[in-house]
Design a protein around this motif. Structure first.
Motif, short mmCIF file in Angstrom:
data_model
loop_
_atom_site.label_atom_id
_atom_site.label_comp_id
_atom_site.label_asym_id
_atom_site.label_seq_id
_atom_site.Cartn_x
_atom_site.Cartn_y
_atom_site.Cartn_z
N TRP A 36 0.86 -1.18 0.00
CA TRP A 36 0.00 0.00 0.00
C TRP A 36 0.90 1.23 0.00
CZ3 TRP A 36 -5.16 0.25 -0.68
CH2 TRP A 36 -5.91 -0.91 -0.45
N PHE A 37 0.54 2.17 -0.83
CA PHE A 37 1.24 3.45 -0.94
C PHE A 37 0.21 4.57 -0.86
CE2 PHE A 37 5.45 1.94 -2.25
CZ PHE A 37 5.14 0.63 -2.60
N THR A 58 5.35 -8.74 7.21
CA THR A 58 4.77 -7.41 7.04
C THR A 58 5.78 -6.33 7.44
OG1 THR A 58 3.83 -7.44 9.27
CG2 THR A 58 2.41 -8.20 7.47
N ASP A 59 5.57 -5.15 6.90
CA ASP A 59 6.47 -4.04 7.16
C ASP A 59 5.66 -2.76 7.03
OD1 ASP A 59 9.26 -2.50 5.40
OD2 ASP A 59 8.82 -2.55 7.56
N THR A 69 -2.78 -1.79 9.88
CA THR A 69 -2.48 -3.22 9.77
C THR A 69 -2.78 -3.69 8.36
OG1 THR A 69 -3.05 -3.57 12.10
CG2 THR A 69 -2.93 -5.51 10.67
N ILE A 70 -1.80 -4.31 7.73
CA ILE A 70 -1.98 -4.89 6.41
C ILE A 70 -2.22 -6.39 6.57
CG2 ILE A 70 0.50 -5.25 6.02
CD1 ILE A 70 0.00 -4.59 3.05
N SER A 71 -3.12 -6.92 5.77
CA SER A 71 -3.40 -8.35 5.78
C SER A 71 -3.85 -8.76 4.38
CB SER A 71 -4.46 -8.70 6.82
OG SER A 71 -5.68 -8.05 6.52
N GLN A 82 -6.21 -1.99 7.32
CA GLN A 82 -7.02 -1.48 8.43
C GLN A 82 -6.32 -0.26 8.99
OE1 GLN A 82 -10.07 -2.55 9.70
NE2 GLN A 82 -9.93 -0.67 10.92
N MET A 83 -7.01 0.86 9.00
CA MET A 83 -6.42 2.12 9.45
C MET A 83 -7.18 2.62 10.66
SD MET A 83 -5.73 3.95 5.76
CE MET A 83 -7.46 4.25 5.45
#
Length: 122
Positions: A36-37, A58-59, A69-71, A82-83
């Motif tokens: 994601w950018f 993840t990073d 959170t990225i998933s 998720q922000m």
């Protein structure tokens, strides 16, 4: 070839939450790392988060660590962001992208979505 489509952006008050989704076409989604950018007006496209092809790595950018959170769900060909605890400085167009490499650099991402606007009001 991978086609990506983001959704879930919108207007939210500071402190609120949003969940972005990125749906991918193609049967090779699970072989790509996903990132994601975001890009604010007049600024460069910045790294936000990335996840390995199996979801095991993840990073995050320092600016979002602990809040985002990225998933991913490879069965659904979808990656999520998720922000939580959103801040006005999170306002930007958010893009998902696919890469054969686990990287923070946008240049290594071959496929991009069209972006979704996130606006956080103070």
């Amino acid at each position: 070839q991978v086609q990506l489509a983001e959704s879930g952006g919108g207007l939210v008050q500071a402190g609120g939450s949003l969940r972005l989704s990125c749906a991918a076409s193609g049967r090779t989604f699970s072989s790509y790392a996903m990132g994601w950018f975001r890009q604010a007006p007049g600024k460069e496209r910045d790294f936000v988060a990335r996840i390995g092809s199996s979801g095991g790595s993840t990073d995050y950018a320092d600016s979002v660590k602990g809040r985002f959170t990225i998933s991913r769900d490879n069965a659904k060909n979808t990656v999520y962001l998720q922000m939580n605890s959103l801040k006005p400085e999170d306002t930007a167009v958010y893009y998902c992208a696919a890469s054969r490499f686990l990287s923070r650099g946008p240049v290594l991402y071959n496929y991009w979505g069209q972006g979704t606007q996130v606006t956080v009001s103070s």
